[in-house]
Design a protein around this motif. Structure first.
Motif, PDB file in Angstrom:
ATOM      1  N   ALA A 178       6.429  21.152 -34.861  1.00 38.80           N
ATOM      2  CA  ALA A 178       5.136  21.692 -34.966  1.00 38.80           C
ATOM      3  C   ALA A 178       4.389  20.963 -35.931  1.00 38.80           C
ATOM      4  CB  ALA A 178       4.989  23.148 -35.402  1.00 38.80           C
ATOM      5  N   ASN A 179       5.008  20.692 -37.215  1.00 35.11           N
ATOM      6  CA  ASN A 179       4.353  19.617 -38.102  1.00 35.11           C
ATOM      7  C   ASN A 179       4.415  18.448 -37.794  1.00 35.11           C
ATOM      8  OD1 ASN A 179       4.487  21.899 -40.045  1.00 35.11           O
ATOM      9  ND2 ASN A 179       6.275  21.395 -41.027  1.00 35.11           N
ATOM     10  N   LEU A 180       5.014  17.643 -36.979  1.00 32.86           N
ATOM     11  CA  LEU A 180       4.985  16.600 -36.672  1.00 32.86           C
ATOM     12  C   LEU A 180       3.889  16.473 -35.487  1.00 32.86           C
ATOM     13  CD1 LEU A 180       8.669  15.450 -35.106  1.00 32.86           C
ATOM     14  CD2 LEU A 180       7.211  14.053 -36.628  1.00 32.86           C
ATOM     15  N   MET A 181       3.655  17.454 -34.812  1.00 32.98           N
ATOM     16  CA  MET A 181       2.444  17.380 -33.667  1.00 32.98           C
ATOM     17  C   MET A 181       0.942  17.462 -34.526  1.00 32.98           C
ATOM     18  SD  MET A 181       4.217  19.367 -30.669  1.00 32.98           S
ATOM     19  CE  MET A 181       2.927  19.331 -29.426  1.00 32.98           C
ATOM     20  N   SER A 182       1.154  18.275 -35.405  1.00 32.75           N
ATOM     21  CA  SER A 182      -0.082  18.372 -36.277  1.00 32.75           C
ATOM     22  C   SER A 182      -0.399  17.278 -37.127  1.00 32.75           C
ATOM     23  CB  SER A 182       0.157  19.738 -37.507  1.00 32.75           C
ATOM     24  OG  SER A 182      -0.823  19.892 -38.207  1.00 32.75           O
ATOM     25  N   LYS A 183       0.388  16.364 -37.574  1.00 37.56           N
ATOM     26  CA  LYS A 183       0.181  15.602 -38.404  1.00 37.56           C
ATOM     27  C   LYS A 183      -0.161  14.325 -37.306  1.00 37.56           C
ATOM     28  CE  LYS A 183       2.923  16.218 -42.498  1.00 37.56           C
ATOM     29  NZ  LYS A 183       4.390  15.776 -43.322  1.00 37.56           N
ATOM     30  N   LEU A 184       0.410  14.198 -36.436  1.00 35.46           N
ATOM     31  CA  LEU A 184       0.059  13.101 -35.384  1.00 35.46           C
ATOM     32  C   LEU A 184      -1.195  13.442 -34.465  1.00 35.46           C
ATOM     33  CD1 LEU A 184       3.811  11.870 -34.554  1.00 35.46           C
ATOM     34  CD2 LEU A 184       2.229  10.924 -36.088  1.00 35.46           C
ATOM     35  N   GLU A 185      -1.706  14.737 -34.559  1.00 34.70           N
ATOM     36  CA  GLU A 185      -2.765  15.055 -33.721  1.00 34.70           C
ATOM     37  C   GLU A 185      -2.415  15.016 -32.409  1.00 34.70           C
ATOM     38  OE1 GLU A 185      -6.264  12.803 -35.608  1.00 34.70           O
ATOM     39  OE2 GLU A 185      -6.172  14.207 -37.055  1.00 34.70           O
ATOM     40  N   ASP A 191       2.733  13.455 -25.150  1.00 38.90           N
ATOM     41  CA  ASP A 191       1.963  12.586 -26.213  1.00 38.90           C
ATOM     42  C   ASP A 191       2.495  12.197 -27.462  1.00 38.90           C
ATOM     43  OD1 ASP A 191      -0.161  12.535 -24.578  1.00 38.90           O
ATOM     44  OD2 ASP A 191      -1.176  14.395 -25.583  1.00 38.90           O
ATOM     45  N   LEU A 192       3.522  12.992 -28.011  1.00 39.40           N
ATOM     46  CA  LEU A 192       4.190  12.890 -29.348  1.00 39.40           C
ATOM     47  C   LEU A 192       5.250  11.748 -29.198  1.00 39.40           C
ATOM     48  CD1 LEU A 192       5.266  13.852 -32.156  1.00 39.40           C
ATOM     49  CD2 LEU A 192       6.883  15.267 -30.993  1.00 39.40           C
ATOM     50  N   LEU A 193       5.836  11.835 -28.133  1.00 36.97           N
ATOM     51  CA  LEU A 193       6.939  10.666 -27.725  1.00 36.97           C
ATOM     52  C   LEU A 193       6.071   9.190 -27.449  1.00 36.97           C
ATOM     53  CD1 LEU A 193       9.365  12.474 -25.357  1.00 36.97           C
ATOM     54  CD2 LEU A 193       9.649  11.901 -27.691  1.00 36.97           C
ATOM     55  N   ARG A 194       4.958   9.472 -26.923  1.00 32.20           N
ATOM     56  CA  ARG A 194       4.430   8.134 -26.653  1.00 32.20           C
ATOM     57  C   ARG A 194       3.812   7.351 -27.786  1.00 32.20           C
ATOM     58  NH1 ARG A 194       0.407  10.286 -23.810  1.00 32.20           N
ATOM     59  NH2 ARG A 194       1.934   9.953 -21.702  1.00 32.20           N
ATOM     60  N   VAL A 195       3.457   8.225 -29.113  1.00 36.30           N
ATOM     61  CA  VAL A 195       3.372   7.630 -30.248  1.00 36.30           C
ATOM     62  C   VAL A 195       4.521   7.010 -30.765  1.00 36.30           C
ATOM     63  CG1 VAL A 195       2.573   7.920 -32.632  1.00 36.30           C
ATOM     64  CG2 VAL A 195       1.298   9.131 -30.679  1.00 36.30           C
ATOM     65  N   ALA A 196       5.529   7.815 -30.585  1.00 34.60           N
ATOM     66  CA  ALA A 196       6.744   7.231 -31.229  1.00 34.60           C
ATOM     67  C   ALA A 196       7.441   5.903 -30.462  1.00 34.60           C
ATOM     68  CB  ALA A 196       7.926   8.270 -31.045  1.00 34.60           C
ATOM     69  N   PHE A 197       7.208   6.054 -29.150  1.00 33.77           N
ATOM     70  CA  PHE A 197       7.537   4.723 -28.810  1.00 33.77           C
ATOM     71  C   PHE A 197       6.894   3.582 -28.825  1.00 33.77           C
ATOM     72  CE2 PHE A 197       9.398   7.637 -25.152  1.00 33.77           C
ATOM     73  CZ  PHE A 197      10.774   7.469 -25.497  1.00 33.77           C
ATOM     74  N   ALA A 198       5.523   3.814 -29.118  1.00 27.86           N
ATOM     75  CA  ALA A 198       4.728   2.880 -29.412  1.00 27.86           C
ATOM     76  C   ALA A 198       4.922   2.240 -30.752  1.00 27.86           C
ATOM     77  CB  ALA A 198       2.969   3.165 -29.381  1.00 27.86           C
ATOM     78  N   ALA A 199       5.465   2.952 -31.632  1.00 26.82           N
ATOM     79  CA  ALA A 199       5.704   2.463 -32.882  1.00 26.82           C
ATOM     80  C   ALA A 199       7.233   2.152 -33.246  1.00 26.82           C
ATOM     81  CB  ALA A 199       5.732   3.778 -33.990  1.00 26.82           C
ATOM     82  N   GLY A 200       7.922   2.159 -32.014  1.00 27.86           N
ATOM     83  CA  GLY A 200       9.229   1.523 -32.033  1.00 27.86           C
ATOM     84  C   GLY A 200      10.290   2.427 -32.447  1.00 27.86           C
ATOM     85  N   VAL A 201      10.057   3.668 -32.623  1.00 30.14           N
ATOM     86  CA  VAL A 201      10.973   4.666 -32.929  1.00 30.14           C
ATOM     87  C   VAL A 201      12.339   4.595 -32.111  1.00 30.14           C
ATOM     88  CG1 VAL A 201      11.670   6.983 -33.507  1.00 30.14           C
ATOM     89  CG2 VAL A 201       9.525   6.092 -34.031  1.00 30.14           C
ATOM     90  N   GLY A 202      13.397   4.290 -32.643  1.00 30.42           N
ATOM     91  CA  GLY A 202      14.734   4.445 -31.686  1.00 30.42           C
ATOM     92  C   GLY A 202      14.672   2.906 -31.194  1.00 30.42           C
ATOM     93  N   ASP A 203      14.308   1.822 -31.478  1.00 25.51           N
ATOM     94  CA  ASP A 203      14.511   0.494 -31.196  1.00 25.51           C
ATOM     95  C   ASP A 203      15.687   0.056 -31.763  1.00 25.51           C
ATOM     96  OD1 ASP A 203      12.363   0.433 -29.456  1.00 25.51           O
ATOM     97  OD2 ASP A 203      11.227  -0.979 -30.638  1.00 25.51           O
ATOM     98  N   VAL A 204      16.529  -0.449 -31.150  1.00 24.55           N
ATOM     99  CA  VAL A 204      17.564  -0.906 -31.797  1.00 24.55           C
ATOM    100  C   VAL A 204      17.488  -2.259 -32.771  1.00 24.55           C
ATOM    101  CG1 VAL A 204      19.886  -2.279 -31.463  1.00 24.55           C
ATOM    102  CG2 VAL A 204      19.357  -0.459 -29.878  1.00 24.55           C
ATOM    103  N   ALA A 205      16.471  -2.966 -32.418  1.00 22.61           N
ATOM    104  CA  ALA A 205      15.883  -4.133 -33.149  1.00 22.61           C
ATOM    105  C   ALA A 205      14.426  -4.284 -33.058  1.00 22.61           C
ATOM    106  CB  ALA A 205      16.548  -5.414 -32.836  1.00 22.61           C
ATOM    107  N   GLU A 206      13.690  -3.737 -34.214  1.00 25.95           N
ATOM    108  CA  GLU A 206      12.350  -4.045 -34.251  1.00 25.95           C
ATOM    109  C   GLU A 206      11.976  -5.328 -34.588  1.00 25.95           C
ATOM    110  OE1 GLU A 206      11.029  -0.596 -36.492  1.00 25.95           O
ATOM    111  OE2 GLU A 206      11.983   0.862 -35.150  1.00 25.95           O
ATOM    112  N   ASP A 207      10.768  -5.617 -34.032  1.00 28.05           N
ATOM    113  CA  ASP A 207      10.209  -6.861 -34.206  1.00 28.05           C
ATOM    114  C   ASP A 207       9.230  -6.749 -35.505  1.00 28.05           C
ATOM    115  OD1 ASP A 207       8.639  -7.003 -31.229  1.00 28.05           O
ATOM    116  OD2 ASP A 207       7.820  -6.052 -32.915  1.00 28.05           O
TER     117      ASP A 207
END
Length: 207
Positions: A178-185, A191-207
């Protein structure tokens, strides 16, 4: 579309002049190199742009230069120029990571189409980088625990599994969600996962 500089690599001065003229009269900035060795000595410091390189050159040939650029992780798109009968080499270049190849002698529209394709790759990469930076900025206010819960959600884990992995109760996970959704609006998990994927959360190797 942004007009990126073109880095023209050919050991033949007449080719550098003629191809350089074609590009400059079409609005491109052109920097020429007379060998693959010269390019490789400077490529790490070049501004974003497109590399246009001949396949057959003394010293490292175009394919070897391309392979070295890929090996170094340099994100400049490469278009290779081939002579008649070098199509097999061009195919190898494409497999090695070249954006396109053009066969000599070529007309101006063919050249510009290849350069535009390479420029589009750069534009797309730039847009992805901007989107990732924006998404990462949105994640900035998250606490360490909230970020850990977000990673669990990205992996598709239910609250119970996330709680078990983090040593907290499923109810506490729900509070963090709930706090995550509030902070990320955002208003739902998609929608929460869309932001996370765009940020590279969970990527094995981020560029």
């Amino acid at each position: 579309m942004t007009e990126y500089p073109v880095y023209l690599v050919d050991d033949d001065p007449s080719i550098r002049r003629s191809v350089g003229f074609m590009l400059r009269t079409s609005g491109h900035q052109v920097q020429t190199f007379d060998s693959g060795t010269e390019l490789l000595g400077k490529v790490d410091k070049l501004d974003p742009g497109c590399i246009l390189i001949d396949v057959r050159m003394p010293g490292p040939d175009g394919l070897q230069v391309l392979e070295e650029i890929v090996h170094r992780g340099i994100g400049l798109p490469v278009v290779v120029m081939t002579g008649h009968g070098d199509v097999d080499i061009a195919v190898r270049a494409m497999k090695a990571g070249a954006v396109d190849f053009i066969e000599k002698p070529f007309d101006k529209p063919v050249l510009l189409a290849a350069i535009n394709e390479a420029s589009q790759r750069l534009n797309n990469k730039h847009r992805r980088s901007e989107a990732r930076a924006e998404a990462r900025a949105r994640l900035g206010p998250l606490t360490t625990r909230e970020y850990e819960v977000l990673e669990g959600l990205v992996n598709g884990y239910p609250n119970k599994t996330i709680g078990y992995d983090l040593g907290i109760s499923p109810r506490t996970v729900e509070i963090h969600r709930a706090n995550l959704m509030s902070k990320l609006e955002v208003h739902n998990l998609s929608d929460l996962l869309r932001v996370a994927f765009a940020a590279g959360v969970g990527d094995v190797a981020e560029d």
